[in-house]
Design a protein around this motif. Structure first.
Motif, PDB file in Angstrom:
ATOM      1  N   PHE A  56       0.804  -1.227   0.000  1.00 38.30           N
ATOM      2  CA  PHE A  56       0.000   0.000   0.000  1.00 38.30           C
ATOM      3  C   PHE A  56       0.834   1.273   0.000  1.00 38.30           C
ATOM      4  O   PHE A  56       0.285   2.362  -0.070  1.00 38.30           O
ATOM      5  N   ALA A  87       0.171   4.348  -2.076  1.00 33.72           N
ATOM      6  CA  ALA A  87      -0.211   3.947  -3.430  1.00 33.72           C
ATOM      7  C   ALA A  87      -1.649   4.373  -3.650  1.00 33.72           C
ATOM      8  O   ALA A  87      -2.456   4.332  -2.726  1.00 33.72           O
ATOM      9  N   VAL A  88      -1.964   4.833  -4.857  1.00 37.66           N
ATOM     10  CA  VAL A  88      -3.357   5.110  -5.171  1.00 37.66           C
ATOM     11  C   VAL A  88      -3.808   3.986  -6.092  1.00 37.66           C
ATOM     12  O   VAL A  88      -3.409   3.904  -7.249  1.00 37.66           O
ATOM     13  N   ALA A  89      -4.602   3.087  -5.509  1.00 34.08           N
ATOM     14  CA  ALA A  89      -4.967   1.868  -6.211  1.00 34.08           C
ATOM     15  C   ALA A  89      -6.227   1.301  -5.580  1.00 34.08           C
ATOM     16  O   ALA A  89      -6.674   1.741  -4.526  1.00 34.08           O
ATOM     17  N   GLY A  90      -6.786   0.324  -6.262  1.00 31.83           N
ATOM     18  CA  GLY A  90      -7.973  -0.325  -5.733  1.00 31.83           C
ATOM     19  C   GLY A  90      -8.552  -1.253  -6.777  1.00 31.83           C
ATOM     20  O   GLY A  90      -7.893  -1.575  -7.760  1.00 31.83           O
ATOM     21  N   GLY A  91      -9.802  -1.659  -6.544  1.00 33.94           N
ATOM     22  CA  GLY A  91     -10.378  -2.615  -7.478  1.00 33.94           C
ATOM     23  C   GLY A  91     -11.718  -2.159  -7.983  1.00 33.94           C
ATOM     24  O   GLY A  91     -12.115  -1.036  -7.791  1.00 33.94           O
TER      25      GLY A  91
ATOM     26  N   THR B  51     -10.858  -4.727 -13.497  1.00 31.94           N
ATOM     27  CA  THR B  51     -11.149  -5.014 -12.085  1.00 31.94           C
ATOM     28  C   THR B  51     -10.145  -4.398 -11.119  1.00 31.94           C
ATOM     29  O   THR B  51     -10.230  -4.610  -9.909  1.00 31.94           O
ATOM     30  N   HIS B  81     -15.941   1.731 -11.613  1.00 29.39           N
ATOM     31  CA  HIS B  81     -16.236   0.297 -11.635  1.00 29.39           C
ATOM     32  C   HIS B  81     -17.007   0.065 -12.921  1.00 29.39           C
ATOM     33  O   HIS B  81     -17.934   0.815 -13.238  1.00 29.39           O
ATOM     34  N   SER B  89     -14.887  -1.238  -3.118  1.00 25.88           N
ATOM     35  CA  SER B  89     -14.640  -2.664  -2.934  1.00 25.88           C
ATOM     36  C   SER B  89     -13.725  -2.857  -1.735  1.00 25.88           C
ATOM     37  O   SER B  89     -13.167  -1.903  -1.197  1.00 25.88           O
ATOM     38  N   THR B  91     -10.839  -4.070  -1.778  1.00 25.64           N
ATOM     39  CA  THR B  91      -9.503  -3.605  -2.176  1.00 25.64           C
ATOM     40  C   THR B  91      -9.410  -2.082  -2.094  1.00 25.64           C
ATOM     41  O   THR B  91      -8.401  -1.543  -1.632  1.00 25.64           O
ATOM     42  N   ASP B  92     -10.471  -1.404  -2.525  1.00 26.45           N
ATOM     43  CA  ASP B  92     -10.481   0.064  -2.440  1.00 26.45           C
ATOM     44  C   ASP B  92     -10.265   0.513  -0.997  1.00 26.45           C
ATOM     45  O   ASP B  92      -9.517   1.464  -0.725  1.00 26.45           O
ATOM     46  N   ALA B  94      -8.916  -1.221   1.492  1.00 29.53           N
ATOM     47  CA  ALA B  94      -7.579  -1.586   1.981  1.00 29.53           C
ATOM     48  C   ALA B  94      -6.525  -0.579   1.531  1.00 29.53           C
ATOM     49  O   ALA B  94      -5.600  -0.256   2.272  1.00 29.53           O
ATOM     50  N   TYR B  95      -6.692  -0.061   0.320  1.00 28.68           N
ATOM     51  CA  TYR B  95      -5.675   0.845  -0.232  1.00 28.68           C
ATOM     52  C   TYR B  95      -5.880   2.309   0.134  1.00 28.68           C
ATOM     53  O   TYR B  95      -4.967   3.113  -0.019  1.00 28.68           O
TER      54      TYR B  95
END
Lengths: 91, 138
Positions: A56, A87-91, B51, B81, B89, B91-92, B94-95
């Motif tokens: 992260f 970090a700028v990230a995600g899903g 994703t 999305h 999400s 993951t979103d 968590a980050y």
């Protein structure tokens, strides 16, 4: 001389609000140990229990992402500049 | 609450539509402490994925340098999305590393209707907030 470490907003609770602090070391790992001795708890935000850099955070030594220069084994020396960013990230 | 002007809102939606089916991402920077998104900065999704999204690490450093030089902060961090709802999400969450930012989620799953929602994400907690779009004169 020492190494300047730039601290992102999310970690400034560990540095009394300071945007940049000084630390010393000859690798990124020893630098982070020194940082943690001055700013308790910061190491846990950067390094996993298994001893790797958290996914992260991005850490740069003189603008180079350390993922490409040996991660925690990256050599550092007086006068270097270290930047930590989330970090700028995600899903 | 997120207050955003119409051109910026439209630019985020257009970026999300353009990159569909991959996720689009970017920042709207604003003056430090002002809670005002003014400077639209679309970023490349280095993951180029439907994703996952991630700012390229070199771009990220350049972006933060530039914001620092201009006394700005990321007022909005947005991403899309493309097959699921506009909600963070796991993951979103968590980050999420900017507790002061509005995390904007846009869903492009419907080709006509857009979902545009805003959240605060802090210490793993997600709080949705209302979005007010300001229509500029003319």
């Amino acid at each position: 001389m020492a190494i300047e470490v730039r601290i992102p907003t999310i970690l400034r609770s560990h540095t009394g609000g300071a945007k940049a602090v000084q630390a010393s070391g000859d690798t990124l790992a020893t630098l982070i140990d020194d940082l943690d001795s001055q700013h308790s708890g910061i190491k846990g935000r950067l390094v996993t229990d298994e001893g790797a850099l958290h996914r992260f955070v991005n850490v740069y030594v003189n603008d180079e992402d350390v993922r490409f220069t040996g991660a925690l084994d990256t050599a550092v020396k007086d006068g270097d500049s270290v930047t930590i960013l989330p970090a700028v990230a995600g899903g | 609450m997120l207050t955003i002007d119409r051109p910026t809102y439209d630019a985020i939606v257009a970026h999300a539509r353009r990159d569909h089916p991959d996720e689009a991402c970017g920042v709207v920077a604003g003056p430090v402490g002002a809670d005002r998104p003014v400077r639209f900065i679309p970023m490349l999704n280095a993951a180029r994925s439907p994703t996952f999204y991630e700012f390229d690490s070199t771009d990220l450093l350049r972006l933060y340098r530039e914001m620092d030089d201009r006394d700005e902060e990321p007022a909005v961090i947005y991403h899309s999305h493309t097959a699921t709802e506009a909600y963070p999400s796991r993951t979103d969450i968590a980050y999420a590393g900017e507790p002061g930012a509005h995390y904007v989620l846009v869903s492009t799953r419907d080709p006509v209707d857009i979902e545009f929602r805003s959240f605060r994400i802090s210490d793993g907690a997600v709080t949705e907030e209302p979005v007010t779009v300001i229509d500029t004169a003319g």
